[in-house]
Motif scaffolding. Structure first.
Motif, PDB file in Angstrom:
ATOM      1  N   ALA A  61       0.811  -1.216   0.000  1.00  0.00           N
ATOM      2  CA  ALA A  61       0.000   0.000   0.000  1.00  0.00           C
ATOM      3  C   ALA A  61       0.845   1.267   0.000  1.00  0.00           C
ATOM      4  N   GLY A  62       2.172   1.125  -0.038  1.00  0.00           N
ATOM      5  CA  GLY A  62       3.043   2.294  -0.031  1.00  0.00           C
ATOM      6  C   GLY A  62       3.123   2.980   1.311  1.00  0.00           C
ATOM      7  N   LEU A  63       2.868   2.227   2.398  1.00  0.00           N
ATOM      8  CA  LEU A  63       2.833   2.816   3.728  1.00  0.00           C
ATOM      9  C   LEU A  63       4.142   2.693   4.483  1.00  0.00           C
ATOM     10  N   CYS A  64       5.192   2.224   3.834  1.00  0.00           N
ATOM     11  CA  CYS A  64       6.529   2.215   4.440  1.00  0.00           C
ATOM     12  C   CYS A  64       7.555   2.151   3.320  1.00  0.00           C
ATOM     13  N   ASP A  65       8.795   2.555   3.632  1.00  0.00           N
ATOM     14  CA  ASP A  65       9.881   2.501   2.654  1.00  0.00           C
ATOM     15  C   ASP A  65      10.604   1.163   2.691  1.00  0.00           C
ATOM     16  N   SER A  66      10.764   0.621   3.896  1.00  0.00           N
ATOM     17  CA  SER A  66      11.436  -0.671   4.058  1.00  0.00           C
ATOM     18  C   SER A  66      10.689  -1.483   5.094  1.00  0.00           C
ATOM     19  N   LEU A  67      10.821  -2.802   4.989  1.00  0.00           N
ATOM     20  CA  LEU A  67      10.073  -3.701   5.857  1.00  0.00           C
ATOM     21  C   LEU A  67      11.007  -4.738   6.462  1.00  0.00           C
ATOM     22  N   ASP A  68      10.978  -4.847   7.779  1.00  0.00           N
ATOM     23  CA  ASP A  68      11.624  -5.943   8.484  1.00  0.00           C
ATOM     24  C   ASP A  68      10.537  -6.823   9.093  1.00  0.00           C
ATOM     25  N   LEU A  69      10.803  -8.124   9.098  1.00  0.00           N
ATOM     26  CA  LEU A  69       9.881  -9.095   9.663  1.00  0.00           C
ATOM     27  C   LEU A  69      10.646  -9.935  10.674  1.00  0.00           C
ATOM     28  N   ALA A  70      10.009 -10.244  11.807  1.00  0.00           N
ATOM     29  CA  ALA A  70      10.672 -11.047  12.828  1.00  0.00           C
ATOM     30  C   ALA A  70       9.708 -12.091  13.359  1.00  0.00           C
ATOM     31  N   ASP A  71      10.210 -13.323  13.519  1.00  0.00           N
ATOM     32  CA  ASP A  71       9.402 -14.402  14.068  1.00  0.00           C
ATOM     33  C   ASP A  71      10.326 -15.467  14.634  1.00  0.00           C
ATOM     34  N   ILE A  72       9.855 -16.178  15.652  1.00  0.00           N
ATOM     35  CA  ILE A  72      10.651 -17.233  16.260  1.00  0.00           C
ATOM     36  C   ILE A  72      10.646 -18.504  15.414  1.00  0.00           C
ATOM     37  N   ASN A  73       9.675 -18.646  14.524  1.00  0.00           N
ATOM     38  CA  ASN A  73       9.483 -19.861  13.732  1.00  0.00           C
ATOM     39  C   ASN A  73      10.351 -19.812  12.472  1.00  0.00           C
ATOM     40  N   SER A  98      14.047 -14.775  15.347  1.00  0.00           N
ATOM     41  CA  SER A  98      14.411 -14.225  16.655  1.00  0.00           C
ATOM     42  C   SER A  98      13.323 -14.499  17.678  1.00  0.00           C
ATOM     43  N   ASP A  99      13.734 -14.866  18.873  1.00  0.00           N
ATOM     44  CA  ASP A  99      12.855 -14.951  20.027  1.00  0.00           C
ATOM     45  C   ASP A  99      12.753 -13.549  20.601  1.00  0.00           C
ATOM     46  N   CYS A 100      11.653 -12.888  20.311  1.00  0.00           N
ATOM     47  CA  CYS A 100      11.487 -11.467  20.590  1.00  0.00           C
ATOM     48  C   CYS A 100      12.640 -10.715  19.910  1.00  0.00           C
ATOM     49  N   PHE A 101      13.458  -9.951  20.650  1.00  0.00           N
ATOM     50  CA  PHE A 101      14.545  -9.200  20.017  1.00  0.00           C
ATOM     51  C   PHE A 101      15.919  -9.829  20.240  1.00  0.00           C
ATOM     52  N   ALA A 102      15.944 -11.078  20.708  1.00  0.00           N
ATOM     53  CA  ALA A 102      17.206 -11.691  21.111  1.00  0.00           C
ATOM     54  C   ALA A 102      18.221 -11.779  19.988  1.00  0.00           C
ATOM     55  N   HIS A 103      17.778 -11.992  18.756  1.00  0.00           N
ATOM     56  CA  HIS A 103      18.700 -12.165  17.637  1.00  0.00           C
ATOM     57  C   HIS A 103      18.538 -11.073  16.590  1.00  0.00           C
ATOM     58  N   ILE A 104      18.050  -9.949  17.023  1.00  0.00           N
ATOM     59  CA  ILE A 104      17.973  -8.759  16.167  1.00  0.00           C
ATOM     60  C   ILE A 104      19.136  -7.848  16.525  1.00  0.00           C
ATOM     61  N   PRO A 105      19.860  -7.324  15.543  1.00  0.00           N
ATOM     62  CA  PRO A 105      21.023  -6.480  15.848  1.00  0.00           C
ATOM     63  C   PRO A 105      20.682  -5.351  16.808  1.00  0.00           C
ATOM     64  N   ALA A 106      21.590  -5.096  17.741  1.00  0.00           N
ATOM     65  CA  ALA A 106      21.331  -4.109  18.793  1.00  0.00           C
ATOM     66  C   ALA A 106      21.029  -2.734  18.221  1.00  0.00           C
ATOM     67  N   GLY A 107      21.638  -2.393  17.101  1.00  0.00           N
ATOM     68  CA  GLY A 107      21.435  -1.061  16.536  1.00  0.00           C
ATOM     69  C   GLY A 107      20.237  -0.936  15.624  1.00  0.00           C
ATOM     70  N   ALA A 108      19.516  -2.023  15.380  1.00  0.00           N
ATOM     71  CA  ALA A 108      18.361  -1.966  14.484  1.00  0.00           C
ATOM     72  C   ALA A 108      17.221  -1.210  15.146  1.00  0.00           C
ATOM     73  N   SER A 109      16.616  -0.273  14.420  1.00  0.00           N
ATOM     74  CA  SER A 109      15.532   0.519  14.993  1.00  0.00           C
ATOM     75  C   SER A 109      14.544   0.916  13.907  1.00  0.00           C
ATOM     76  N   TRP A 110      13.319   1.204  14.354  1.00  0.00           N
ATOM     77  CA  TRP A 110      12.226   1.447  13.421  1.00  0.00           C
ATOM     78  C   TRP A 110      11.361   2.606  13.891  1.00  0.00           C
ATOM     79  N   ASP A 111      10.643   3.194  12.911  1.00  0.00           N
ATOM     80  CA  ASP A 111       9.656   4.234  13.219  1.00  0.00           C
ATOM     81  C   ASP A 111       8.383   3.634  13.805  1.00  0.00           C
ATOM     82  N   LEU A 112       8.054   2.416  13.354  1.00  0.00           N
ATOM     83  CA  LEU A 112       6.831   1.773  13.806  1.00  0.00           C
ATOM     84  C   LEU A 112       7.054   0.271  13.901  1.00  0.00           C
ATOM     85  N   VAL A 113       6.655  -0.301  15.033  1.00  0.00           N
ATOM     86  CA  VAL A 113       6.668  -1.747  15.231  1.00  0.00           C
ATOM     87  C   VAL A 113       5.217  -2.194  15.378  1.00  0.00           C
TER      88      VAL A 113
END
Length: 215
Positions: A61-73, A98-113
């Motif tokens: 829908a053009g509602l973001c510039d980039s997309l990250d997805l995270a799941d434990i599965n 990733s189990d929650c944020f355990a395996h997401i890089p420490a410096g990764a950040s977003w405008d909206l989660v």
């Protein structure tokens, strides 16, 4: 692996029934809510993403510039890779096992989660989810997953960043999560109905507090 497919905007999303937790149904309420209420983010993370129904719908829908997805599965990673390759989205979408944020890089950040997390507190609750879904989809005993999420998410929000989770009124109320949000250093913006087509569901919006001028 054989996948089912569903078109969301201009993106054909690959998934298996085991990964399907309702994101291509009631998750459709996210796009108008982000567009009309929250505002368009630049960087977006879908947490508990599964195959990424919600995140891909916002990207389409053009509602973001980039997309990250995270799941434990880890099986979700293969489905997302299939979607990315089939739709020419290399470089715009990244998946994190990733189990929650355990395996997401420490410096990764977003405008909206955003997220459609497990909705049911107790393993003893009688729920139609039990018959058709893995506990990974629906069960969050003592809200342990929510507790961990809210403890960790603030470190991954850009200034002014927001969190919008979709919850189920049959199994929770906004008050169940208010203390978790406020204890994490976020502020509650409010709870919002998902619309007449999704009466069981509500959005819970929180964000980093505004920084006072001169502080």
């Amino acid at each position: 692996m054989t996948y089912n497919h569903i078109p969301l905007g201009g993106i054909r999303v690959s998934y298996t029934p085991e990964l399907e937790g309702g994101g291509h149904e009631f998750g459709r309420a996210f796009a108008p809510f982000v567009r009309d209420v929250v505002g368009r983010p630049g960087r977006l993370l879908e947490w508990c993403a599964g195959p990424g129904f919600i995140g891909f719908s916002l990207l389409a829908a053009g509602l973001c510039d980039s997309l990250d997805l995270a799941d434990i599965n880890e099986h979700a990673a293969s489905a997302v890779a299939e979607t990315v390759g089939a739709n020419g989205l290399d470089g715009r979408v990244q998946f994190h096992i990733s189990d929650c944020f355990a395996h997401i890089p420490a410096g990764a950040s977003w405008d909206l989660v955003i997220g459609n997390p497990p909705h049911v507190n107790s393993e003893d609750t009688q729920t139609d989810y039990r018959r058709s879904h893995s506990p990974l989809i629906w069960q969050d005993s003592d809200w342990a997953i929510h507790r961990r999420f809210y403890r960790e998410v603030g470190a991954h929000l850009l200034p002014g960043g927001s969190v919008v989770l979709q919850e189920n009124r049959r199994f929770s109320s906004p008050e169940d999560f208010t203390g978790l949000i406020e204890g994490s250093g976020l502020e509650v913006v409010g709870a919002f109905d998902c619309g007449p087509d999704y009466e069981d569901y509500y959005f819970l919006w929180s964000r980093l507090p505004a920084v006072a001028a001169g502080s």
